[in-house]
Design an enzyme around this catalytic site. Structure first.
Site, PDB file in Angstrom:
ATOM      1  N   LYS A   1      -8.458 -26.048  18.927  1.00  0.00           N
ATOM      2  CA  LYS A   1     -10.071 -26.445  18.840  1.00  0.00           C
ATOM      3  C   LYS A   1     -10.607 -24.867  19.424  1.00  0.00           C
ATOM      4  CE  LYS A   1      -9.548 -28.989  23.168  1.00  0.00           C
ATOM      5  NZ  LYS A   1      -8.850 -28.395  24.108  1.00  0.00           N
TER       6      LYS A   1
ATOM      7  N   LYS B   1      -2.628 -14.907  24.191  1.00  0.00           N
ATOM      8  CA  LYS B   1      -3.995 -14.439  24.080  1.00  0.00           C
ATOM      9  C   LYS B   1      -4.138 -13.037  24.413  1.00  0.00           C
ATOM     10  CE  LYS B   1      -6.493 -18.518  24.935  1.00  0.00           C
ATOM     11  NZ  LYS B   1      -5.859 -19.561  25.520  1.00  0.00           N
TER      12      LYS B   1
ATOM     13  N   LYS C   1      -0.418 -23.349  15.709  1.00  0.00           N
ATOM     14  CA  LYS C   1      -0.779 -24.637  16.384  1.00  0.00           C
ATOM     15  C   LYS C   1      -2.207 -24.908  15.956  1.00  0.00           C
ATOM     16  CE  LYS C   1      -2.267 -24.724  20.627  1.00  0.00           C
ATOM     17  NZ  LYS C   1      -2.473 -24.493  21.989  1.00  0.00           N
TER      18      LYS C   1
HETATM   19  P1  TYM Z   1      -5.605 -28.463  25.806  1.00  0.00           P
HETATM   20  O1  TYM Z   1      -6.993 -29.056  26.350  1.00  0.00           O
HETATM   21  O2  TYM Z   1      -5.560 -27.354  25.312  1.00  0.00           O
HETATM   22  O3  TYM Z   1      -4.890 -29.820  25.103  1.00  0.00           O
HETATM   23  C1  TYM Z   1      -5.216 -31.227  25.625  1.00  0.00           C
HETATM   24  C2  TYM Z   1      -3.743 -31.716  25.179  1.00  0.00           C
HETATM   25  O4  TYM Z   1      -3.517 -31.730  23.749  1.00  0.00           O
HETATM   26  C3  TYM Z   1      -2.391 -31.063  23.509  1.00  0.00           C
HETATM   27  N1  TYM Z   1      -2.254 -30.475  22.218  1.00  0.00           N
HETATM   28  C4  TYM Z   1      -1.719 -30.590  21.357  1.00  0.00           C
HETATM   29  N2  TYM Z   1      -0.568 -31.465  20.997  1.00  0.00           N
HETATM   30  C5  TYM Z   1      -0.184 -31.417  19.593  1.00  0.00           C
HETATM   31  N3  TYM Z   1      -0.595 -30.627  18.663  1.00  0.00           N
HETATM   32  C6  TYM Z   1      -1.455 -29.600  18.959  1.00  0.00           C
HETATM   33  N4  TYM Z   1      -1.666 -28.825  17.976  1.00  0.00           N
HETATM   34  C7  TYM Z   1      -1.877 -29.650  20.396  1.00  0.00           C
HETATM   35  N5  TYM Z   1      -3.030 -28.807  20.829  1.00  0.00           N
HETATM   36  C8  TYM Z   1      -3.213 -29.330  22.033  1.00  0.00           C
HETATM   37  C9  TYM Z   1      -2.047 -30.126  24.652  1.00  0.00           C
HETATM   38  O5  TYM Z   1      -0.619 -29.969  24.820  1.00  0.00           O
HETATM   39  C10 TYM Z   1      -2.519 -31.102  25.810  1.00  0.00           C
HETATM   40  O6  TYM Z   1      -1.529 -32.025  26.348  1.00  0.00           O
HETATM   41  N6  TYM Z   1      -3.927 -26.834  30.008  1.00  0.00           N
HETATM   42  C11 TYM Z   1      -4.240 -27.921  29.661  1.00  0.00           C
HETATM   43  C12 TYM Z   1      -5.211 -28.728  30.146  1.00  0.00           C
HETATM   44  C13 TYM Z   1      -4.882 -29.159  31.580  1.00  0.00           C
HETATM   45  C14 TYM Z   1      -3.943 -30.014  32.072  1.00  0.00           C
HETATM   46  C15 TYM Z   1      -3.900 -30.120  33.329  1.00  0.00           C
HETATM   47  C16 TYM Z   1      -3.140 -30.929  31.343  1.00  0.00           C
HETATM   48  C17 TYM Z   1      -5.543 -28.810  32.680  1.00  0.00           C
HETATM   49  N7  TYM Z   1      -4.732 -29.286  33.872  1.00  0.00           N
HETATM   50  C18 TYM Z   1      -2.900 -30.954  34.056  1.00  0.00           C
HETATM   51  C19 TYM Z   1      -2.057 -31.598  31.803  1.00  0.00           C
HETATM   52  C20 TYM Z   1      -2.165 -31.658  33.436  1.00  0.00           C
HETATM   53  C21 TYM Z   1      -4.742 -27.681  28.163  1.00  0.00           C
HETATM   54  O7  TYM Z   1      -5.417 -26.477  27.910  1.00  0.00           O
HETATM   55  O8  TYM Z   1      -4.723 -28.746  27.312  1.00  0.00           O
END
Ligand code: TYM
Length: 331
Positions: free
Chosen positions: A199, A114, A196
């Site tokens: 969203k 970022k 990647k």
């Molecule tokens: P976030 O909201 O970006 O994504 C949610 C979940 O989706 C997975 N993911 C993907 N998997 C495969 N291919 C992709 N292109 C892809 N993009 C996203 C992410 O790895 C995630 O599992 N920091 C986290 C949210 C969070 C969290 C937590 C997760 C906050 N606290 C505690 C687990 C435990 C996040 O930004 O995910």
């Protein structure tokens, strides 16, 4: 009690990447590990580390909550809640910041990416985000954390912080384990398969949103970039576009790469992409059917109320113990 926990940020409509890397495995684990409690939350506090439009955010929070259910989690044995309704996340997040070194946060690749891309508007909350994520997990003593590949480094930090706290203050936290699906942990952008699928990038053709109209979903698959080899073959280095489409194919159908290669041997990309467009279209349309049900019922709010009340009890009890170990307050 053993807990499986994960979170999704409501920064936009969840994508096919979120589904195949995370949502889909939540439901699978709930089915296969029925002796575990499932805690899932909408990581709305994490969302505001980057600017959000309040009306949009409110909508996205509800969407993510409904999509947890639409992607196959059953409301039974599910504690579903909003992070912002459990203030203990923030309190433990601060404790985690007090254990976490600047160097550790500076090394986080998501933050570095970022920084490299952006702007001047990186917030301090974005920098300390992984400490809050550690708190999200450790607050409930989660044993397993299903996540996509991009969250692996954050999970490692959560583990390090748990061990650090335990060593300094005595056994307090369960050291969590990340669960990363074999196929689907890193779905790439359909137009730029070295990046990647995300969203946070608005409205691009390379990203399938789970609430896209089905004809748009199919069109995005059909217009995904491939290459000139004209051979359905898994080779991430030389054929990243086709390999990404094969990953999507395999993650949905559970066919191996060899089986997919055999099925399309001697055929061009046209047949392969048309079939995949149908496969993804069907999968997303099943999700949307359930989403449409949940987003329009009281059931979702009731479930979120129940989840909030249950998570709060856990969180309060745990935080009290943590403060005591730290020597805070008058307990
Ligand atoms: P976030 O909201 O970006 O994504 C949610 C979940 O989706 C997975 N993911 C993907 N998997 C495969 N291919 C992709 N292109 C892809 N993009 C996203 C992410 O790895 C995630 O599992 N920091 C986290 C949210 C969070 C969290 C937590 C997760 C906050 N606290 C505690 C687990 C435990 C996040 O930004 O995910």
């Amino acid at each position: 009690m053993n807990i499986i926990l994960s979170g999704v940020k409501p920064t936009g409509i969840p994508t096919l990447g979120n589904y195949l890397g995370a949502f889909k495995s939540f439901a699978k684990m709930q089915k296969e590990m029925s002796d575990y409690e499932i805690f899932m939350f909408v990581a709305d506090m994490h969302a505001i580390t980057v600017p959000q439009n309040p009306q949009e955010l409110r909508k996205n929070i509800k969407n993510v909550a409904a999509l947890y259910l639409a992607c196959g989690l059953s409301p039974e044995n599910l504690t579903l809640f909003l992070q912002s309704e459990i203030s203990e996340h923030l309190e433990l997040g601060y404790v985690m910041q007090s254990l976490c070194y600047m160097g550790e946060l500076e090394r986080m690749t998501q933050f570095k990416d970022k920084m490299a891309k952006q702007e001047t508007s990186i917030t301090s909350a974005l920098f300390t985000y992984p400490a809050l994520m550690a708190a999200d997990i450790l607050l409930y003593d989660a044993k397993y954390v299903p996540i996509g590949d991009d969250q692996k480094q954050h999970l490692e930090l959560a583990r390090d912080l748990a061990v650090r706290f335990n060593n300094r203050f005595g056994e307090t936290f369960t050291v969590p384990e990340g669960i990363i699906t074999k196929t689907g942990a890193r779905i790439m952008d359909l137009q730029n398969p070295t990046k990647k699928m995300s969203k946070s990038v608005d409205g691009d053709k390379g990203c399938i949103y789970l609430l896209d109209p089905i004809n748009v979903v199919k069109k995005k698959i059909k217009s995904a970039v491939t290459d000139n080899f004209a051979k359905v073959h898994y080779d991430v280095e030389n054929q990243p576009g086709v390999s990404n489409l094969m990953t999507i194919y395999s993650a949905i159908t559970e066919m191996s790469y060899d089986e997919i290669e055999a099925k399309y041997a001697g055929k061009g990309y046209g047949d392969f992409k048309s079939d995949l467009a149908e496969i993804v279209g069907d999968e997303v349309s099943k999700i949307q059917e359930k989403y449409n049900y949940y987003i329009n019922t009281k059931e979702l709010d009731e479930l979120l109320n129940k989840g909030r009340d249950k998570a709060k009890v856990f969180a309060q009890r745990k935080l009290k113990k943590i403060y005591h170990k730290l020597g805070l307050g008058r307990y």
